[in-house]
Design a protein around this motif. Structure first.
Motif, PDB file in Angstrom:
ATOM      1  N   GLN A 218     -18.282  -1.094   8.923  1.00 53.64           N
ATOM      2  CA  GLN A 218     -18.118  -0.114   7.543  1.00 53.64           C
ATOM      3  C   GLN A 218     -18.740  -0.763   6.459  1.00 53.64           C
ATOM      4  O   GLN A 218     -18.567  -0.144   5.372  1.00 53.64           O
ATOM      5  CB  GLN A 218     -16.585  -0.249   7.116  1.00 53.64           C
ATOM      6  CG  GLN A 218     -15.717   0.267   8.467  1.00 53.64           C
ATOM      7  CD  GLN A 218     -16.009   1.704   8.617  1.00 53.64           C
ATOM      8  OE1 GLN A 218     -16.183   2.458   7.698  1.00 53.64           O
ATOM      9  NE2 GLN A 218     -15.965   2.194   9.826  1.00 53.64           N
TER      10      GLN A 218
ATOM     11  N   THR B  71     -11.446  -0.727   2.955  1.00 50.64           N
ATOM     12  CA  THR B  71     -10.355  -0.461   2.087  1.00 50.64           C
ATOM     13  C   THR B  71      -9.001  -0.825   2.623  1.00 50.64           C
ATOM     14  O   THR B  71      -8.835  -1.395   3.722  1.00 50.64           O
ATOM     15  CB  THR B  71     -10.379   1.293   2.574  1.00 50.64           C
ATOM     16  OG1 THR B  71     -10.084   1.304   3.983  1.00 50.64           O
ATOM     17  CG2 THR B  71     -11.397   1.933   2.365  1.00 50.64           C
ATOM     18  N   ALA B  72      -8.151  -0.631   1.698  1.00 47.07           N
ATOM     19  CA  ALA B  72      -6.633  -1.121   2.188  1.00 47.07           C
ATOM     20  C   ALA B  72      -6.195  -0.658   3.436  1.00 47.07           C
ATOM     21  O   ALA B  72      -5.615  -1.047   3.988  1.00 47.07           O
ATOM     22  CB  ALA B  72      -5.678  -0.596   0.938  1.00 47.07           C
ATOM     23  N   ARG B  73      -6.441   0.694   3.849  1.00 41.88           N
ATOM     24  CA  ARG B  73      -6.029   1.191   5.057  1.00 41.88           C
ATOM     25  C   ARG B  73      -6.596   0.280   6.033  1.00 41.88           C
ATOM     26  O   ARG B  73      -6.185   0.303   7.293  1.00 41.88           O
ATOM     27  CB  ARG B  73      -6.652   2.771   5.037  1.00 41.88           C
ATOM     28  CG  ARG B  73      -6.222   3.425   6.337  1.00 41.88           C
ATOM     29  CD  ARG B  73      -6.631   4.857   6.291  1.00 41.88           C
ATOM     30  NE  ARG B  73      -5.888   5.610   5.040  1.00 41.88           N
ATOM     31  CZ  ARG B  73      -4.595   6.134   5.016  1.00 41.88           C
ATOM     32  NH1 ARG B  73      -3.755   5.727   5.947  1.00 41.88           N
ATOM     33  NH2 ARG B  73      -4.190   6.768   3.962  1.00 41.88           N
ATOM     34  N   GLU B  74      -7.962  -0.138   6.066  1.00 45.32           N
ATOM     35  CA  GLU B  74      -8.664  -0.758   7.207  1.00 45.32           C
ATOM     36  C   GLU B  74      -7.807  -2.151   7.472  1.00 45.32           C
ATOM     37  O   GLU B  74      -7.807  -2.682   8.501  1.00 45.32           O
ATOM     38  CB  GLU B  74     -10.055  -1.018   6.786  1.00 45.32           C
ATOM     39  CG  GLU B  74     -10.934   0.317   6.792  1.00 45.32           C
ATOM     40  CD  GLU B  74     -12.251   0.031   6.278  1.00 45.32           C
ATOM     41  OE1 GLU B  74     -13.047   1.129   6.534  1.00 45.32           O
ATOM     42  OE2 GLU B  74     -12.459  -1.239   5.922  1.00 45.32           O
TER      43      GLU B  74
ATOM     44  N   GLU C  70     -16.370  -3.658   0.511  1.00 47.59           N
ATOM     45  CA  GLU C  70     -16.179  -2.328   0.690  1.00 47.59           C
ATOM     46  C   GLU C  70     -15.065  -1.748   1.445  1.00 47.59           C
ATOM     47  O   GLU C  70     -14.500  -0.781   1.902  1.00 47.59           O
ATOM     48  CB  GLU C  70     -17.394  -1.445   1.175  1.00 47.59           C
ATOM     49  CG  GLU C  70     -18.420  -1.720   0.069  1.00 47.59           C
ATOM     50  CD  GLU C  70     -19.931  -1.037   0.496  1.00 47.59           C
ATOM     51  OE1 GLU C  70     -19.898  -0.202   1.554  1.00 47.59           O
ATOM     52  OE2 GLU C  70     -20.982  -1.226  -0.092  1.00 47.59           O
TER      53      GLU C  70
ATOM     54  N   VAL D  65       0.903  -1.183   0.118  1.00 45.16           N
ATOM     55  CA  VAL D  65      -0.054  -0.148   0.027  1.00 45.16           C
ATOM     56  C   VAL D  65       0.885   1.357   0.118  1.00 45.16           C
ATOM     57  O   VAL D  65       1.779   1.260   0.985  1.00 45.16           O
ATOM     58  CB  VAL D  65      -0.887   0.014   1.337  1.00 45.16           C
ATOM     59  CG1 VAL D  65      -1.807   1.264   1.224  1.00 45.16           C
ATOM     60  CG2 VAL D  65      -1.775  -1.249   1.279  1.00 45.16           C
TER      61      VAL D  65
END
Length: 115
Positions: free
Chosen positions: A48, A55-58, A53, A13
């Motif tokens: 979420q 996200t890469a951040r999660e 859905e 990422v």
């Protein structure tokens, strides 16, 4: 989805300036799915939304052992063995430039010399 379609075990990422932010691994992604499913089954609706859905951040692991492109292969091998990691992101000036895998380290250290 990308990891499944391409048969990847991890995906880096990176930020807008290609700075390395973390890594999404199959283990981390599966943990996220299982945790999310358990929370939904327990009645926790604060999630979420659907797993698709996320996200890469999660999902990403932020604290990742990395090596610089100037480190020796033996140093990288030592890190891989002692930290029990299959691959290491290779970083140059804060930007990821590639992955170094255990197989690649073995091949470079002990494979036939190229002419």
């Amino acid at each position: 989805d990308l990891m499944v379609r391409r048969g990847l075990t991890s995906v880096p990422v990176v930020g807008e300036g290609y700075e390395f932010l973390g890594i999404v691994t199959t283990g981390g992604a599966l943990k996220h799915v299982v945790t999310k499913t358990q929370n939904e089954e327990a009645g926790d609706s604060a999630g979420q939304g659907p797993v698709e859905e996320a996200t890469a951040r999660e999902v990403m692991t932020r604290s990742v052992m990395c090596v610089s492109e100037d480190q020796s292969l033996m140093e990288a091998a030592f890190i891989m063995v002692n930290r029990d990691v299959e691959e290491l992101p290779v970083i140059r000036e804060g930007e990821m430039v590639g992955f170094l895998t255990r197989g690649e380290v073995l091949r470079l250290l002990f494979g036939p010399a190229e002419n």
